[in-house]
Design an enzyme around this catalytic site. Structure first.
Site, PDB file in Angstrom:
ATOM      1  N   SER A  93      28.140 -12.620 -58.182  1.00  0.00           N
ATOM      2  CA  SER A  93      27.628 -14.028 -58.880  1.00  0.00           C
ATOM      3  C   SER A  93      29.202 -14.624 -58.787  1.00  0.00           C
ATOM      4  CB  SER A  93      27.274 -13.890 -60.443  1.00  0.00           C
ATOM      5  OG  SER A  93      27.188 -15.109 -60.881  1.00  0.00           O
ATOM      6  N   TYR A 124      25.113 -10.806 -68.402  1.00  0.00           N
ATOM      7  CA  TYR A 124      25.051 -10.896 -67.026  1.00  0.00           C
ATOM      8  C   TYR A 124      26.324 -10.950 -66.406  1.00  0.00           C
ATOM      9  CZ  TYR A 124      23.785 -13.567 -62.638  1.00  0.00           C
ATOM     10  OH  TYR A 124      23.421 -13.672 -61.458  1.00  0.00           O
TER      11      TYR A 124
END
Length: 250
Positions: free
Chosen positions: A137, A150
């Site tokens: 990410s 996350y």
């Protein structure tokens, strides 16, 4: 001739979003795709459309990985590649995040990627080499408020990518990571907001002035899975419309 002719590739989280688009593009480029997910109805429908194989897989379950690999080998005889795409996202202030929620995100995003590498790499080696693409990410490279769990897992995925690249290089396996920014998928846009409205949200944050599309991430995953990236391993590839470059104040 497709870029993946003759290759067998497992894509996790393939029932929708980025994983679905990766499965579709890989199939169009000649791969036999094993679509893995927990969304059985949707996954089976996509696999049937593509002529691929659907397997139910909770990526945090080691026995599930063994079963998925067995099914892939029974169907196609070999495995040449893996895209560790499955992931979940929860929004919460870090100090307000329940331990159970944090551990759930770790189990899917981080443990899932680890188990994928551990289980599939020996099969790729046995097939003569191939590729692993991990979905990290934008937040694997920087911080972002309200996605602490996350972001922690995506930092870990990037670490796994680098270590795996070093350890597996001699076995003919290249390992890289895609690092998407804001992308319009069911995970990041669960309410299905209009992409035009999302573009408005990101216009001031993203230099290219819009949210990303899952098809764009799929093209990057294809590059890292094909021979076009034959001398690349252990690297993060940011696909974020320029977000990581900085934010305009005007």
């Amino acid at each position: 001739m497709g870029k993946l002719d003759g290759r067998v590739v497992i894509v996790t989280g393939a029932a929708r979003g980025q994983g679905e688009q990766e499965a579709r593009l890989f199939s169009a480029e000649g791969a036999r795709v094993v679509l893995a997910d927990v969304l059985d109805d949707r996954g089976e429908a996509v696999a049937k459309e593509l002529g691929g194989l659907y397997v139910h897989l909770d990526v945090g379950d080691e026995a599930g990985w063994a079963a998925a690999v067995g099914a892939a080998k029974d169907a196609f005889g070999r495995i040449d590649g893996l895209v560790n795409n499955a992931g979940i996202l929860r929004f919460n202030e870090l100090v307000s995040t329940p331990l159970e929620e944090f551990q759930q995100i770790v189990q899917v995003n981080q443990v899932g990627a680890f188990l994928g590498i551990k289980t599939v790499a020996p099969e790729i080696e046995a097939a003569g080499g191939g590729t692993i693409v991990n979905t990290a990410s934008y937040t694997a490279l920087t911080g972002m408020s309200y996605v602490g769990a996350y972001a922690a897992t995506k930092h870990a995925v990037l670490g796994l990518t680098r270590v795996a690249a070093i350890e597996l290089a001699a076995k003919g396996i290249r390992v890289n990571a895609v690092c998407p920014g804001a992308v319009d998928t069911p995970m990041s846009n669960p309410d299905g907001a209009d992409p035009d409205a999302l573009d408005g949200l990101y216009r001031q944050l993203v230099p290219l002035g819009r949210v990303g599309r899952p098809e764009e991430v799929a093209r990057l995953a294809l590059f890292l899975t094909s021979d076009d990236s034959s001398y690349i391993t252990g690297q993060p590839f940011v696909i974020d419309g320029g977000w990581l470059a900085g934010v305009s104040v005007l």
